[in-house]
Design an enzyme around this catalytic site. Structure first.
Site, mmCIF file in Angstrom:
data_model
loop_
_atom_site.group_PDB
_atom_site.id
_atom_site.type_symbol
_atom_site.label_atom_id
_atom_site.label_comp_id
_atom_site.label_asym_id
_atom_site.label_seq_id
_atom_site.Cartn_x
_atom_site.Cartn_y
_atom_site.Cartn_z
ATOM 1 N N ASP A 49 35.636 -16.443 -51.903
ATOM 2 C CA ASP A 49 34.992 -15.484 -51.002
ATOM 3 C C ASP A 49 33.496 -15.695 -50.816
ATOM 4 O OD1 ASP A 49 37.510 -14.343 -51.149
ATOM 5 O OD2 ASP A 49 36.773 -12.317 -51.545
ATOM 6 N N HIS A 100 36.419 -12.435 -43.676
ATOM 7 C CA HIS A 100 35.958 -11.502 -44.715
ATOM 8 C C HIS A 100 34.957 -10.511 -44.137
ATOM 9 C CE1 HIS A 100 35.854 -10.146 -48.765
ATOM 10 N NE2 HIS A 100 34.742 -10.731 -49.152
ATOM 11 N N HIS A 104 30.098 -7.577 -44.888
ATOM 12 C CA HIS A 104 30.540 -7.357 -46.266
ATOM 13 C C HIS A 104 30.256 -5.921 -46.713
ATOM 14 C CE1 HIS A 104 31.373 -8.015 -50.541
ATOM 15 N NE2 HIS A 104 31.953 -9.144 -50.176
ATOM 16 N N HIS A 196 34.514 -16.940 -55.969
ATOM 17 C CA HIS A 196 33.453 -16.862 -54.964
ATOM 18 C C HIS A 196 32.685 -18.178 -54.842
ATOM 19 C CE1 HIS A 196 34.238 -12.666 -56.067
ATOM 20 N NE2 HIS A 196 33.774 -12.343 -54.873
#
Length: 228
Positions: A49, A100, A104, A196
């Protein structure tokens, strides 16, 4: 990245089936949250991510390539837009893309539907523009902040909502061994691992992948992708 108090690994976002909202566009794909592998057997789904990041994404791509591993890269729209060369390298290496969102916002589940839709649709558009139109088959809500509406919006744009089973908490930088130990321990829950390549210093994540990927192969895991 997760958020304090976010959904746990096993319950990230409610994946329960819900009737589509007639006020929203109809889903084109399954709107339940995907956590299982599309392949049978002893599998692992790596999901990465918050990139792409010019410092960490190339190094993550390198360690994946050296270990014959594939992953889903859950990109933030503006990061893909800022680094289209990296976004295209991800696609060229045979990995899959995941939207995504744009900003965020881990509180998206407390915002109105129009806001959620803009975050999801604009994120997908930015990623596709950066990659020259590559498919984006998944959507992951920041921090697991899914709503029934956000899942339907994603599915109406061809993206299966994507959860996880294994939360390594690597974004907290708990130490390389802790990341590796957490991944190994939680794989009994299910195959989809959260890591990540953006959002901060990812040196520990990189070092953990160097240890974890050979261990997975030695222990009979095959690299797969989440169900679409």
């Amino acid at each position: 990245m997760n958020r304090p108090g976010a959904a746990t690994a096993a319950t990230a976002g409610s994946g329960a089936a819900a009737a589509p909202d007639p006020n929203l566009a109809s889903p084109l794909v399954d709107m339940s949250i995907s956590r299982r592998s599309e392949d049978p057997g002893r599998t692992v789904n790596l999901t990465i991510d918050d990139g792409p990041d010019p410092q960490w994404t190339p190094r993550v791509l390198d360690v994946l390539a050296r270990n014959g591993a594939k992953a889903v890269f859950c990109m933030l729209g503006p990061n893909a837009q800022a680094h289209p060369d990296l976004a295209r390298k991800v696609v060229a290496a045979g990995h899959r893309l995941c939207d995504h969102s744009v900003s965020h916002d881990t509180a998206m589940d407390h915002k109105d539907v129009a806001y959620q839709e803009k975050e999801i649709v604009d994120g997908q558009r930015m990623i596709q523009e950066a990659t020259g139109g590559a498919p984006v088959p998944y959507y992951r809500a920041p921090g697991g902040a899914f709503t029934p509406e956000s899942r339907q919006i994603a599915a109406a744009h061809g993206m299966r909502p994507l959860g996880w089973n294994v939360d390594t908490r690597d974004f907290e930088r708990p130490g390389v061994e802790k990341i590796v130990e957490t991944a190994k321990a939680q794989l009994r829950i299910g195959p989809t691992v959260l890591l990540h390549d953006g959002g901060g210093n990812r040196a520990q994540t990189l070092a953990a992948l160097e240890e974890l990927l050979p261990w997975l192969t030695e222990n009979g895991y095959a690299f797969s992708f989440p169900e679409r």
